[in-house]
Design an enzyme around this catalytic site. Structure first.
Site, PDB file in Angstrom:
ATOM      1  N   ASN A 209       0.839  -1.138  -0.110  1.00 47.93           N
ATOM      2  CA  ASN A 209      -0.030  -0.006   0.028  1.00 47.93           C
ATOM      3  C   ASN A 209       0.783   1.230   0.099  1.00 47.93           C
ATOM      4  O   ASN A 209       1.957   1.344   0.610  1.00 47.93           O
ATOM      5  CB  ASN A 209      -0.796   0.035   1.194  1.00 47.93           C
ATOM      6  N   VAL A 210       0.320   2.225  -0.532  1.00 53.27           N
ATOM      7  CA  VAL A 210       1.050   3.549  -0.903  1.00 53.27           C
ATOM      8  C   VAL A 210       0.485   4.607   0.145  1.00 53.27           C
ATOM      9  O   VAL A 210       0.819   5.824   0.013  1.00 53.27           O
ATOM     10  CB  VAL A 210       0.995   3.843  -2.361  1.00 53.27           C
TER      11      VAL A 210
ATOM     12  N   HIS B 144       6.067  -0.247  -2.778  1.00 53.78           N
ATOM     13  CA  HIS B 144       5.439   0.385  -3.919  1.00 53.78           C
ATOM     14  C   HIS B 144       5.535   1.796  -3.500  1.00 53.78           C
ATOM     15  O   HIS B 144       5.000   2.560  -4.266  1.00 53.78           O
ATOM     16  CB  HIS B 144       3.988  -0.008  -4.238  1.00 53.78           C
TER      17      HIS B 144
ATOM     18  N   CYS C 238      11.049  14.269  -9.147  1.00 57.15           N
ATOM     19  CA  CYS C 238      11.062  14.574 -10.200  1.00 57.15           C
ATOM     20  C   CYS C 238      10.880  13.581 -11.419  1.00 57.15           C
ATOM     21  O   CYS C 238      11.513  12.348 -11.217  1.00 57.15           O
ATOM     22  CB  CYS C 238      12.378  15.441 -10.414  1.00 57.15           C
TER      23      CYS C 238
ATOM     24  N   CYS D  54       9.449  20.384 -12.085  1.00 61.63           N
ATOM     25  CA  CYS D  54      10.653  20.531 -11.057  1.00 61.63           C
ATOM     26  C   CYS D  54      11.252  21.817 -11.442  1.00 61.63           C
ATOM     27  O   CYS D  54      11.627  22.084 -12.507  1.00 61.63           O
ATOM     28  CB  CYS D  54      11.514  19.362 -11.688  1.00 61.63           C
TER      29      CYS D  54
ATOM     30  N   CYS E   2      14.930  21.315 -13.325  1.00 64.49           N
ATOM     31  CA  CYS E   2      14.978  20.785 -14.854  1.00 64.49           C
ATOM     32  C   CYS E   2      13.761  20.921 -15.528  1.00 64.49           C
ATOM     33  O   CYS E   2      13.702  20.933 -17.055  1.00 64.49           O
ATOM     34  CB  CYS E   2      15.626  19.219 -14.640  1.00 64.49           C
TER      35      CYS E   2
ATOM     36  N   GLY F 149      -5.220  -9.123   3.130  1.00 65.36           N
ATOM     37  CA  GLY F 149      -5.718  -7.992   2.244  1.00 65.36           C
ATOM     38  C   GLY F 149      -5.236  -7.933   1.103  1.00 65.36           C
ATOM     39  O   GLY F 149      -5.203  -6.885   0.397  1.00 65.36           O
TER      40      GLY F 149
ATOM     41  N   ASN G  35      -8.208 -12.971   4.402  1.00 64.81           N
ATOM     42  CA  ASN G  35      -8.956 -12.335   3.334  1.00 64.81           C
ATOM     43  C   ASN G  35     -10.347 -12.958   3.088  1.00 64.81           C
ATOM     44  O   ASN G  35     -10.542 -14.203   3.191  1.00 64.81           O
ATOM     45  CB  ASN G  35      -8.167 -12.935   1.957  1.00 64.81           C
ATOM     46  N   PRO G  36     -11.476 -12.019   2.896  1.00 71.01           N
ATOM     47  CA  PRO G  36     -12.661 -12.663   2.615  1.00 71.01           C
ATOM     48  C   PRO G  36     -12.833 -13.554   1.599  1.00 71.01           C
ATOM     49  O   PRO G  36     -13.848 -14.425   1.262  1.00 71.01           O
ATOM     50  CB  PRO G  36     -13.576 -11.437   2.470  1.00 71.01           C
TER      51      PRO G  36
HETATM   52  C1  BV8 Z   1       8.517  -4.893 -11.657  1.00 75.29           C
HETATM   53  C2  BV8 Z   1       1.643   1.284  -6.667  1.00 75.29           C
HETATM   54  C3  BV8 Z   1      10.449  -5.381 -13.203  1.00 75.29           C
HETATM   55  C4  BV8 Z   1       1.037   2.452  -7.626  1.00 75.29           C
HETATM   56  C5  BV8 Z   1       1.529  -0.750  -7.814  1.00 75.29           C
HETATM   57  C6  BV8 Z   1       6.364 -11.633 -13.159  1.00 75.29           C
HETATM   58  C7  BV8 Z   1       4.990 -12.358 -13.624  1.00 75.29           C
HETATM   59  C8  BV8 Z   1       3.979 -11.874 -13.897  1.00 75.29           C
HETATM   60  C9  BV8 Z   1       3.811 -10.272 -14.057  1.00 75.29           C
HETATM   61  C10 BV8 Z   1       4.966  -9.527 -13.707  1.00 75.29           C
HETATM   62  C11 BV8 Z   1       6.171 -10.271 -13.231  1.00 75.29           C
HETATM   63  N1  BV8 Z   1       7.125  -9.179 -12.698  1.00 75.29           N
HETATM   64  C12 BV8 Z   1       6.756  -8.352 -13.102  1.00 75.29           C
HETATM   65  C13 BV8 Z   1       5.475  -8.351 -13.687  1.00 75.29           C
HETATM   66  C14 BV8 Z   1       4.693  -6.972 -14.229  1.00 75.29           C
HETATM   67  C15 BV8 Z   1       3.828  -6.584 -12.760  1.00 75.29           C
HETATM   68  C16 BV8 Z   1       2.746  -7.405 -12.202  1.00 75.29           C
HETATM   69  O1  BV8 Z   1       3.020  -7.941 -11.268  1.00 75.29           O
HETATM   70  N2  BV8 Z   1       1.687  -7.362 -12.896  1.00 75.29           N
HETATM   71  C17 BV8 Z   1       0.671  -8.235 -12.431  1.00 75.29           C
HETATM   72  C18 BV8 Z   1      -0.728  -7.320 -12.402  1.00 75.29           C
HETATM   73  C19 BV8 Z   1       0.444  -9.396 -13.235  1.00 75.29           C
HETATM   74  N3  BV8 Z   1       4.909  -6.014 -11.886  1.00 75.29           N
HETATM   75  C20 BV8 Z   1       5.313  -4.809 -12.022  1.00 75.29           C
HETATM   76  O2  BV8 Z   1       5.415  -4.093 -12.998  1.00 75.29           O
HETATM   77  C21 BV8 Z   1       6.350  -4.565 -10.979  1.00 75.29           C
HETATM   78  N4  BV8 Z   1       7.710  -4.261 -11.341  1.00 75.29           N
HETATM   79  O3  BV8 Z   1       8.410  -6.163 -11.487  1.00 75.29           O
HETATM   80  O4  BV8 Z   1       9.533  -4.529 -12.693  1.00 75.29           O
HETATM   81  C22 BV8 Z   1      11.554  -4.550 -13.510  1.00 75.29           C
HETATM   82  C23 BV8 Z   1      12.937  -5.011 -12.959  1.00 75.29           C
HETATM   83  C24 BV8 Z   1      13.874  -4.219 -13.180  1.00 75.29           C
HETATM   84  C25 BV8 Z   1      13.785  -3.132 -14.056  1.00 75.29           C
HETATM   85  C26 BV8 Z   1      12.786  -2.622 -14.433  1.00 75.29           C
HETATM   86  C27 BV8 Z   1      11.405  -3.454 -14.226  1.00 75.29           C
HETATM   87  C28 BV8 Z   1       5.774  -3.222 -10.236  1.00 75.29           C
HETATM   88  C29 BV8 Z   1       4.437  -3.568  -9.461  1.00 75.29           C
HETATM   89  C30 BV8 Z   1       4.077  -2.589  -8.518  1.00 75.29           C
HETATM   90  C31 BV8 Z   1       3.066  -1.623  -9.126  1.00 75.29           C
HETATM   91  N5  BV8 Z   1       2.320  -0.760  -8.433  1.00 75.29           N
HETATM   92  N6  BV8 Z   1       0.821   0.073  -6.948  1.00 75.29           N
HETATM   93  C32 BV8 Z   1      -0.492   2.964  -7.147  1.00 75.29           C
HETATM   94  O5  BV8 Z   1      -0.797   2.320  -6.164  1.00 75.29           O
HETATM   95  O6  BV8 Z   1      -1.065   3.618  -7.863  1.00 75.29           O
HETATM   96  S1  BV8 Z   1       0.571  -2.311  -7.607  1.00 75.29           S
HETATM   97  C33 BV8 Z   1      -0.909  -2.098  -6.901  1.00 75.29           C
HETATM   98  O7  BV8 Z   1      -1.423  -3.522  -6.840  1.00 75.29           O
HETATM   99  C34 BV8 Z   1      -1.018  -1.602  -5.428  1.00 75.29           C
HETATM  100  O8  BV8 Z   1       0.303  -1.313  -5.012  1.00 75.29           O
HETATM  101  C35 BV8 Z   1      -1.572  -2.939  -4.788  1.00 75.29           C
HETATM  102  O9  BV8 Z   1      -1.326  -2.953  -3.524  1.00 75.29           O
HETATM  103  C36 BV8 Z   1      -1.013  -4.042  -5.686  1.00 75.29           C
HETATM  104  C37 BV8 Z   1      -1.676  -5.305  -5.327  1.00 75.29           C
HETATM  105  O10 BV8 Z   1      -2.856  -5.293  -5.083  1.00 75.29           O
HETATM  106  P1  BV8 Z   1      -3.671  -5.787  -3.769  1.00 75.29           P
HETATM  107  O11 BV8 Z   1      -2.892  -4.885  -2.661  1.00 75.29           O
HETATM  108  O12 BV8 Z   1      -3.430  -6.973  -3.620  1.00 75.29           O
HETATM  109  O13 BV8 Z   1      -5.049  -5.085  -3.876  1.00 75.29           O
HETATM  110  P2  BV8 Z   1      -6.129  -5.666  -4.794  1.00 75.29           P
HETATM  111  O14 BV8 Z   1      -7.274  -4.809  -4.984  1.00 75.29           O
HETATM  112  O15 BV8 Z   1      -5.425  -6.675  -5.889  1.00 75.29           O
HETATM  113  O16 BV8 Z   1      -6.675  -7.005  -3.971  1.00 75.29           O
HETATM  114  C38 BV8 Z   1      -7.422  -6.452  -2.421  1.00 75.29           C
HETATM  115  C39 BV8 Z   1      -7.694  -7.740  -1.673  1.00 75.29           C
HETATM  116  O17 BV8 Z   1      -8.164  -7.568  -0.507  1.00 75.29           O
HETATM  117  C40 BV8 Z   1      -8.319  -8.871  -2.472  1.00 75.29           C
HETATM  118  O18 BV8 Z   1      -7.966 -10.082  -2.233  1.00 75.29           O
HETATM  119  C41 BV8 Z   1      -9.850  -8.715  -1.557  1.00 75.29           C
HETATM  120  O19 BV8 Z   1     -10.490 -10.015  -1.536  1.00 75.29           O
HETATM  121  C42 BV8 Z   1      -9.269  -8.513  -0.259  1.00 75.29           C
HETATM  122  N7  BV8 Z   1     -10.074  -7.539   0.431  1.00 75.29           N
HETATM  123  C43 BV8 Z   1     -11.122  -6.852   0.361  1.00 75.29           C
HETATM  124  N8  BV8 Z   1     -11.684  -6.241   1.333  1.00 75.29           N
HETATM  125  C44 BV8 Z   1     -10.995  -6.287   2.415  1.00 75.29           C
HETATM  126  C45 BV8 Z   1      -9.988  -7.649   1.995  1.00 75.29           C
HETATM  127  N9  BV8 Z   1      -9.236  -7.978   2.687  1.00 75.29           N
HETATM  128  C46 BV8 Z   1      -9.451  -8.068   4.247  1.00 75.29           C
HETATM  129  N10 BV8 Z   1     -10.172  -7.234   4.618  1.00 75.29           N
HETATM  130  C47 BV8 Z   1     -10.931  -6.496   3.824  1.00 75.29           C
HETATM  131  N11 BV8 Z   1     -11.911  -5.870   4.561  1.00 75.29           N
END
Ligand code: BV8
Length: 247
Positions: free
Chosen positions: A109-110, A126, A134, A154, A157, A194, A220-221
């Site tokens: 989370n951010v 994240h 910048c 910025c 720059c 979560g 997780n629900p």
């Molecule tokens: C990278 C910041 C390489 C911005 C975010 C390997 C395999 C496949 C794909 C990849 C891989 N390696 C890299 C990738 C690509 C990509 C990726 O993983 N894609 C996915 C979609 C397949 N990863 C990346 O691009 C990462 N970078 O690896 O770079 C690299 C290396 C060297 C040099 C250059 C590049 C970067 C990933 C970070 C992206 N940024 N966020 C912003 O917030 O705007 S990700 C974003 O999703 C958030 O940070 C969030 O935290 C994250 C994950 O989501 P969740 O937190 O799990 O949230 P979600 O809504 O999905 O789920 C909520 C859950 O809560 C649910 O399960 C629900 O049931 C539950 N819930 C609901 N209510 C409740 C609850 N639980 C408890 N209580 C409740 N009340």
């Protein structure tokens, strides 16, 4: 759930080293929409991205192409975060940290809510919504370093100012990532709360803990790709389950 909850409570009480991974679900009960659809008390609240596609907004390419749109989306999220408060789930993790010799909280989370709740040992994988950087130099900017605009510029720059979060396709901060995997590989118990466990490389953390012999508890629900491998799955909301798990 009560029998599983008791077993999970005992695991946490007996653990010397705990690693916790949180995702957007722990902030859902604070009023922050999740990315893939929150389930709070049964009614399905449309996820933050149900109106947008992640690749449209949370990538450097999207920001380069539409800096104003992306900046305004993050400005909206900053306003939302400023208005909400940590919930009972965040507070339970503060209590867990206080009573556990080694407890590392790793968050995707951010929103900064863990620090606002009082957690001390937090790894922000994240980045943080409230930090400006910048877009060209990558350095963190304070108000004096920026010229007004949407997005601001910025002052040094002239490049657009971006939020200090990690976008898709961007590398995670190496120090944070190394610390997170170190904690996952050394812990006795790994607690996942979560997260849909789909975004890499964070999604590999619980598997690294399992491979190193840790017990894994998931709160997780809904089911996730991790659920079939966990030691104990607690199906419920973080704000309801965590206080009972740690209390
Ligand atoms: C990278 C910041 C390489 C911005 C975010 C390997 C395999 C496949 C794909 C990849 C891989 N390696 C890299 C990738 C690509 C990509 C990726 O993983 N894609 C996915 C979609 C397949 N990863 C990346 O691009 C990462 N970078 O690896 O770079 C690299 C290396 C060297 C040099 C250059 C590049 C970067 C990933 C970070 C992206 N940024 N966020 C912003 O917030 O705007 S990700 C974003 O999703 C958030 O940070 C969030 O935290 C994250 C994950 O989501 P969740 O937190 O799990 O949230 P979600 O809504 O999905 O789920 C909520 C859950 O809560 C649910 O399960 C629900 O049931 C539950 N819930 C609901 N209510 C409740 C609850 N639980 C408890 N209580 C409740 N009340």
């Amino acid at each position: 759930m009560d029998e599983s909850l008791d077993r999970a409570r005992a695991l946490l009480l007996g653990a010397k080293r705990i690693a916790v991974l949180t995702g957007a679900g722990i902030s859902a009960e604070s009023g922050i929409p999740t990315f893939r659809g929150a389930t709070i008390g049964g009614d399905h609240t449309a996820g933050l991205w149900s109106h947008f596609r992640p690749e449209d907004l949370a990538t450097p390419e999207a920001f380069a192409a539409n800096p104003k749109t992306v900046w305004e989306w993050y400005a909206w999220r900053r306003e939302l975060v400023a208005k909400v408060a940590p919930n009972a789930g965040h507070a339970a993790l503060v209590a867990l940290e206080k009573r556990t010799p080694h407890c590392t909280l790793i968050t995707q989370n951010v929103d900064g809510l863990h620090a606002r709740a009082g957690s001390r040992n937090v790894i922000e994988l994240h980045g943080n919504l409230m930090v400006d950087r910048c877009f060209a130099e990558g350095r963190v900017l304070g108000p004096a370093d920026e010229l007004p605009g949407t997005p601001p510029r910025c002052a040094r720059c002239g490049a657009p100012v971006r939020p200090g979060v990690v976008w898709f396709g961007e590398a995670l901060p190496q120090k944070a990532l190394d610390a997170a995997f170190g904690a996952a590989q050394r812990c006795d118990v790994f607690l996942s709360v979560g997260t849909s466990n789909v975004v890499e490389p964070a999604a590999s953390l619980p598997f690294a803990a399992l491979d190193a012999g840790a017990a894994v508890i998931e709160v997780n629900p809904a089911r996730t790709p991790l659920s079939a491998r966990v030691t104990i799955a607690l199906a419920g909301a973080a704000g309801d389950v965590l206080p009972r798990l740690v209390g």
